[in-house]
Design an enzyme around this catalytic site. Structure first.
Site, short mmCIF file in Angstrom:
data_model
loop_
_atom_site.label_atom_id
_atom_site.label_comp_id
_atom_site.label_asym_id
_atom_site.label_seq_id
_atom_site.Cartn_x
_atom_site.Cartn_y
_atom_site.Cartn_z
N ARG A 230 0.85 -1.17 0.06
CA ARG A 230 -0.03 0.04 -0.12
C ARG A 230 0.88 1.27 -0.12
O ARG A 230 1.92 1.29 0.52
CB ARG A 230 -0.72 0.16 1.33
CG ARG A 230 -2.26 -0.72 0.86
CD ARG A 230 -3.08 0.25 0.06
NE ARG A 230 -4.23 -0.56 -0.29
CZ ARG A 230 -4.37 -1.58 -1.17
NH1 ARG A 230 -3.16 -1.82 -1.78
NH2 ARG A 230 -5.40 -2.10 -1.68
N GLU A 259 -2.85 8.05 -5.60
CA GLU A 259 -2.97 7.57 -6.74
C GLU A 259 -4.16 7.98 -7.68
O GLU A 259 -5.21 8.50 -6.87
CB GLU A 259 -2.93 5.94 -6.62
CG GLU A 259 -2.07 5.23 -6.02
CD GLU A 259 -2.20 3.49 -5.89
OE1 GLU A 259 -3.30 3.21 -6.23
OE2 GLU A 259 -1.37 3.09 -5.12
N HIS A 278 0.15 0.49 -9.96
CA HIS A 278 -0.93 -0.31 -9.02
C HIS A 278 -1.16 -1.97 -9.97
O HIS A 278 -2.43 -1.79 -10.11
CB HIS A 278 -1.96 0.33 -8.46
CG HIS A 278 -2.61 -0.29 -7.30
ND1 HIS A 278 -3.09 0.58 -6.29
CD2 HIS A 278 -2.87 -1.49 -6.83
CE1 HIS A 278 -3.53 -0.41 -5.25
NE2 HIS A 278 -3.46 -1.68 -5.48
N LEU A 279 -0.41 -2.45 -10.20
CA LEU A 279 -0.57 -3.58 -11.28
C LEU A 279 -0.67 -4.98 -10.49
O LEU A 279 -0.70 -5.93 -11.05
CB LEU A 279 0.45 -3.52 -12.41
CG LEU A 279 0.41 -2.65 -13.40
CD1 LEU A 279 1.46 -2.79 -14.44
CD2 LEU A 279 -1.13 -2.29 -13.99
N ALA A 281 -2.51 -6.79 -8.82
CA ALA A 281 -3.73 -7.65 -9.00
C ALA A 281 -4.03 -7.83 -10.39
O ALA A 281 -5.07 -8.62 -10.42
CB ALA A 281 -4.72 -7.27 -8.00
N1 NAD Z 1 -0.53 -4.00 -5.27
C1 NAD Z 1 -1.55 -4.82 -5.51
O1 NAD Z 1 -2.26 -4.55 -6.52
C2 NAD Z 1 -2.04 -5.46 -4.13
C3 NAD Z 1 -2.74 -6.69 -4.50
C4 NAD Z 1 -3.10 -7.47 -3.20
C5 NAD Z 1 -2.92 -7.05 -2.02
N2 NAD Z 1 -2.22 -5.74 -1.79
C6 NAD Z 1 -1.91 -5.46 -0.34
O2 NAD Z 1 -0.75 -6.20 0.03
C7 NAD Z 1 -1.06 -6.30 1.31
C8 NAD Z 1 -0.95 -7.91 2.01
O3 NAD Z 1 -1.99 -8.42 1.79
P1 NAD Z 1 -2.01 -10.19 2.26
O4 NAD Z 1 -3.32 -10.37 1.34
O5 NAD Z 1 -0.89 -10.76 2.33
O6 NAD Z 1 -2.78 -9.69 3.66
P2 NAD Z 1 -2.85 -10.86 4.89
O7 NAD Z 1 -3.59 -9.86 5.87
O8 NAD Z 1 -2.49 -11.89 4.52
O9 NAD Z 1 -1.23 -10.26 5.55
C9 NAD Z 1 -0.71 -9.22 6.05
C10 NAD Z 1 0.39 -9.55 7.22
O10 NAD Z 1 0.75 -8.22 7.97
C11 NAD Z 1 0.77 -8.39 9.08
N3 NAD Z 1 1.07 -7.10 9.77
C12 NAD Z 1 -0.18 -6.31 10.07
N4 NAD Z 1 0.45 -5.30 10.68
C13 NAD Z 1 1.70 -5.39 10.79
C14 NAD Z 1 2.70 -4.67 11.35
N5 NAD Z 1 2.38 -3.30 12.01
N6 NAD Z 1 4.09 -4.72 11.32
C15 NAD Z 1 4.39 -6.01 10.53
N7 NAD Z 1 3.41 -6.84 10.13
C16 NAD Z 1 2.33 -6.61 10.12
C17 NAD Z 1 -0.04 -9.33 9.59
O11 NAD Z 1 0.25 -10.08 10.60
C18 NAD Z 1 -0.32 -10.47 8.33
O12 NAD Z 1 0.63 -11.60 8.43
C19 NAD Z 1 -2.34 -5.54 1.81
O13 NAD Z 1 -2.04 -4.35 2.16
C20 NAD Z 1 -3.02 -5.62 0.54
O14 NAD Z 1 -3.96 -4.62 0.37
C21 NAD Z 1 -1.71 -5.26 -2.82
O1 3PG Z 2 -5.62 -4.66 -2.28
C1 3PG Z 2 -5.84 -5.20 -3.36
O2 3PG Z 2 -6.57 -6.15 -3.61
C2 3PG Z 2 -5.03 -4.45 -4.45
O3 3PG Z 2 -4.36 -3.38 -4.20
C3 3PG Z 2 -5.52 -4.50 -5.79
O4 3PG Z 2 -6.24 -3.29 -6.40
P1 3PG Z 2 -6.95 -3.25 -7.68
O5 3PG Z 2 -8.26 -4.26 -7.40
O6 3PG Z 2 -7.48 -1.85 -7.78
O7 3PG Z 2 -6.17 -3.65 -8.74
#
Ligand code: NAD
Ligand code: 3PG
Length: 526
Positions: A230, A259, A278-279, A281
Site C-alpha cells: 500500500r 493514486e 498499481h498492477l 492484482a
Molecule cells: N499491489 C496490489 O495490487 C496488491 C494486491 C493485493 C494485495 N495488496 C496489499 O498487500 C498487502 C498484504 O496483503 P495480504 O493478502 O498478504 O494480507 P494478509 O492479511 O494475509 O497479511 C498481512 C500481514 O501483515 C501483518 N501485519 C499487520 N500489521 C503489521 C505490522 N504493523 N507490522 C508487521 N506486520 C504486520 C499481519 O500479521 C499479516 O500477517 C495488503 O496491504 C493488501 O492490500 C496489494
Molecule cells: O488490495 C488489493 O487487492 C490490491 O491493491 C488490488 O487493487 P485493484 O483491485 O485496484 O487492482
C-alpha cells in the site's frame, strides 16, 4: 429487482453473476459528487481500489446493503461508517494473492537486472551492456515485512531461488515463520541485514510511514526495497532522498501515497527505481477470481444469505459460518423470543453455550442472539454487522458463559435477558435434521418447534385450565396449531407454549390473565 453499481472495472464473470439477481450498472470513473448523487438508488456497490467510499457516500446510500471490494485492501472504504449503517463490507482475501506475490518477485528481479531500463535503451536503438550489469538474488537475504498470504508466497518462491529469508511480523508465531523457512526478527535487524526488502502489510495507523528516513538509514547502501502493498507505508520523500543520496541502491513501487501518482520526485530517479501503476492484482486470473468471489457474495447478501468474507462481521469467516449457521438461526430465534418475553428495556443478556456447543466460537452466536433481541426495536435495520454496536449504544451488557457438562441435548444454547420488567430465559437445541426446538422457557422444560405466532402462559398446573384457555381463544376466533405444557412438579407452577395460526387480537392478553390460575401471558412473533 435489486440494483448494483459497479464503479471500477471488474471482469465480466462478476457482472454475469450479479445479473442473475440484479440490474447491474457499470459506471466507472465517477467523481465523488456524481457518486453521491446516484448512490441512493443502489442496493449494492462493487469497487476496486479506484473508488473512495467515504462516510458521505455511505450516508447517501440509503438503500445500500453491501459494498464489495473486488480485491484485498479495504482502506479505500470507510468501514466503521458502513458498520454503523449496517452495511456489509466484503472483499476477496485470496483471489489476487498469487498475482500480487508474483508482481513483487518480478519487481525484485527487474531491479536486480535493470530490465525496464535495459529494455527501453534497446528500443531506443542502443546496445549498452555495461550500464546494466546486475546482481544475483541467489544467496542474498530477502527481508519480508508482513508474513501473511502474499508475504508467505513471496518467501516460498524466494527460498526456492536460493535466498536467505528474514521476516518481521509481530502477529505471526516463530513456528509459522520457520515452516515457511523464515527467521523472525525485529524490523531494525531486518532493515540492517537484508539485500532486498519487500513489504506485504496493510496500511494502518501503525504501518503508515513505517519505512521512513530513520528506517531507511539502517539499510545497506547496496540494498533495495519493494512496495507492492500500500502507498503511504513508505515515506516517498524520504525514499527519493535515500536513493538520490546513495544511502540505498534502489526501490520498486507499485503503490503510492496518492493514486494516480501525480507530480513526484520519484519519477526523476533513473534506473534505480521502477514504478508501476498499481498492477499487483492485474492478471487475467486474479481479476476473474476476485470478480467471481465478490459478485457471489453480493448476490448472496441480496438474496438474504450471509457473506463468506465480510470484513465487518467479527468472527464470521467461511469455516465458522458453515459450521455454525444452523446454530446462528437458533440464536436469532431465541434472541427474538427472550426479548419479547422480557418486554421492556433489556439491560443484560447472558448467552450460555451448553454441551457440545461449549467448544465452539461464541462471538457469532452472541451477534446472532443480539440481532434477534434487537429485532423488536429495529426490525430490518439490525443485522449481523451492526448488532454489536446497536446493543452497546442501548447499554445492553453481554455475558458469555459455557457449560460443557450440560447433557440434556448434544448442544444447546440458553439466553437469559434481564431488563426493566424482570428476567426471562429460553433454551433451544437443534434436533433431528437440524430442526430448531425450544427446550426450556423460564426454567420449565418443553419441547416445541417455534412457530411464527406463539403464546406463552405462566400458570398453576391444575385441572381445567387448558380447557378454559382453549375456549377463550376460540371465542376470539384464534386457532391453536399445537399446545404443550412444561412443569417441574405436579400441580406446581407450569408454562404453556401454544403455536397459533394468526397474531393474537388486541385485548385478549388481559382476558387471558383473568383466567383463574394464569399468572402471566406473553404473545410473541418469531
Ligand atoms: N499491489 C496490489 O495490487 C496488491 C494486491 C493485493 C494485495 N495488496 C496489499 O498487500 C498487502 C498484504 O496483503 P495480504 O493478502 O498478504 O494480507 P494478509 O492479511 O494475509 O497479511 C498481512 C500481514 O501483515 C501483518 N501485519 C499487520 N500489521 C503489521 C505490522 N504493523 N507490522 C508487521 N506486520 C504486520 C499481519 O500479521 C499479516 O500477517 C495488503 O496491504 C493488501 O492490500 C496489494
Ligand atoms: O488490495 C488489493 O487487492 C490490491 O491493491 C488490488 O487493487 P485493484 O483491485 O485496484 O487492482
Amino acid at each position: 429487482m435489486s440494483k448494483v453499481l459497479v464503479s471500477d472495472p471488474i471482469d465480466q464473470a462478476g457482472i454475469d453473476i450479479l445479473s442473475q439477481v440484479a440490474t447491474v450498472d457499470v459506471n466507472t470513473g465517477l467523481k465523488p459528487a456524481e457518486l453521491i448523487e446516484i448512490i441512493p438508488q443502489y442496493d449494492a456497490l462493487m469497487i476496486r481500489s479506484g473508488t473512495r467510499v467515504t462516510q458521505e457516500i455511505i450516508e447517501a446510500g440509503t438503500q445500500l446493503k453491501i459494498i464489495g471490494r473486488a480485491g484485498v485492501g479495504v482502506d479505500n472504504v470507510d468501514v466503521p461508517a458502513a458498520t454503523r449503517r449496517g452495511i456489509v463490507v466484503v472483499n476477496s482475501p485470496e483471489g489476487n494473492t498469487i498475482a500480487a506475490a508474483e508482481h513483487a518477485l518480478a519487481m525484485m528481479l527487474s531491479l536486480s537486472r535493470h530490465i525496464p531500463d535495459a529494455n527501453a535503451s534497446v528500443k531506443r536503438g542502443e546496445w549498452d551492456r555495461k550500464t546494466f550489469v546486475g546482481a544475483e538474488v541467489y544467496k542474498k537475504t530477502l527481508g519480508v515485512v508482513g508474513l501473511g498470504k502474499i508475504g508467505s508466497h513471496v518467501a516460498a518462491v524466494a527460498k526456492a531461488m536460493g535466498m536467505k529469508l528474514l521476516a518481521y511480523d509481530p502477529f505471526i508465531s516463530t513456528e509459522r515463520a520457520e515452516q515457511i523457512g523464515c527467521q523472525l526478527v525485529d524490523l531494525d535487524l531486518l532493515m540492517q541485514q537484508s539485500d532486498y526488502i519487500t513489504l506485504h502489510i496493510p496500511k494502518t495507523p501503525e504501518t503508515t510511514h513505517i519505512i521512513n528516513a530513520t528506517t531507511l538509514a539502517k539499510m545497506k547502501p547496496t540494498a533495495r526495497i519493494i512496495n507492492c502493498a500500500r502507498g503511504g507505508i513508505i515515506d516517498e520523500v524520504a525514499l527519493a532522498a535515500a536513493i538520490k543520496e546513495g544511502k540505498i541502491a534502489g526501490a520498486a513501487l507499485d503503490v503510492f501515497e496518492s493514486e494516480p501518482l501525480g507530480e513526484s520526485e520519484l519519477r526523476a530517479i533513473g534506473k534505480d527505481i521502477i514504478l508501476t501503476p498499481h498492477l499487483g492484482a492485474s492478471t487475467t486470473e486474479a481479476q476473474v477470481n476476485v470478480a467471481i468471489d465478490v459478485a457471489e457474495q453480493i448476490r448472496d447478501v441480496l438474496l438474504g444469505l450471509p457473506a463468506r468474507s465480510a470484513v465487518n462481521i467479527p468472527g464470521l469467516g467461511p469455516d465458522v459460518l458453515e459450521e455454525l449457521k444452523p446454530y446462528m438461526e437458533l440464536a436469532e430465534t431465541l434472541g427474538k423470543l427472550v426479548g419479547q418475553l422480557a418486554g421492556g428495556r433489556v439491560e443484560l443478556l447472558t448467552v450460555r453455550l451448553q454441551g457440545e456447543l461449549a467448544t465452539n466460537k461464541s462471538q457469532p452466536l452472541v451477534i446472532a442472539s443480539l440481532k434477534g433481541l434487537l429485532y423488536q426495536a429495529l426490525r430490518e435495520r439490525v443485522n449481523y454487522v451492526n448488532a454489536n454496536i446497536e446493543a452497546k449504544e442501548r447499554g445492553i451488557r453481554v455475558i458469555e458463559t459455557r457449560d460443557a457438562s450440560a447433557r440434556d441435548y448434544a448442544g444447546s444454547l440458553r439466553l437469559e435477558a434481564t431488563g426493566t420488567l424482570g428476567t426471562h430465559s429460553v433454551t433451544g437445541a437443534l434436533l433431528g435434521d437440524k430442526e430448531i426446538h425450544l427446550t426450556d422457557v423460564d426454567g420449565f422444560p418443553i419441547n416445541v418447534p417455534p412457530s411464527k405466532y406463539m403464546l406463552f402462559t405462566l400458570h398453576r398446573d391444575m385441572p381445567g385450565i387448558i380447557g378454559k384457555l382453549g375456549s377463550l381463544l376460540g371465542s376470539f376466533n384464534v386457532n391453536i396449531a399445537s399446545m404443550q405444557v412444561g412443569r417441574k412438579i405436579v400441580r406446581g407452577d407450569a408454562v404453556m407454549a401454544l403455536s397459533i395460526d394468526d397474531p393474537l387480537p388486541d385485548g385478549i392478553l388481559a382476558e387471558i390473565t383473568k383466567v383463574p390460575g394464569i399468572r402471566d401471558a406473553y404473545t410473541v412473533t418469531l
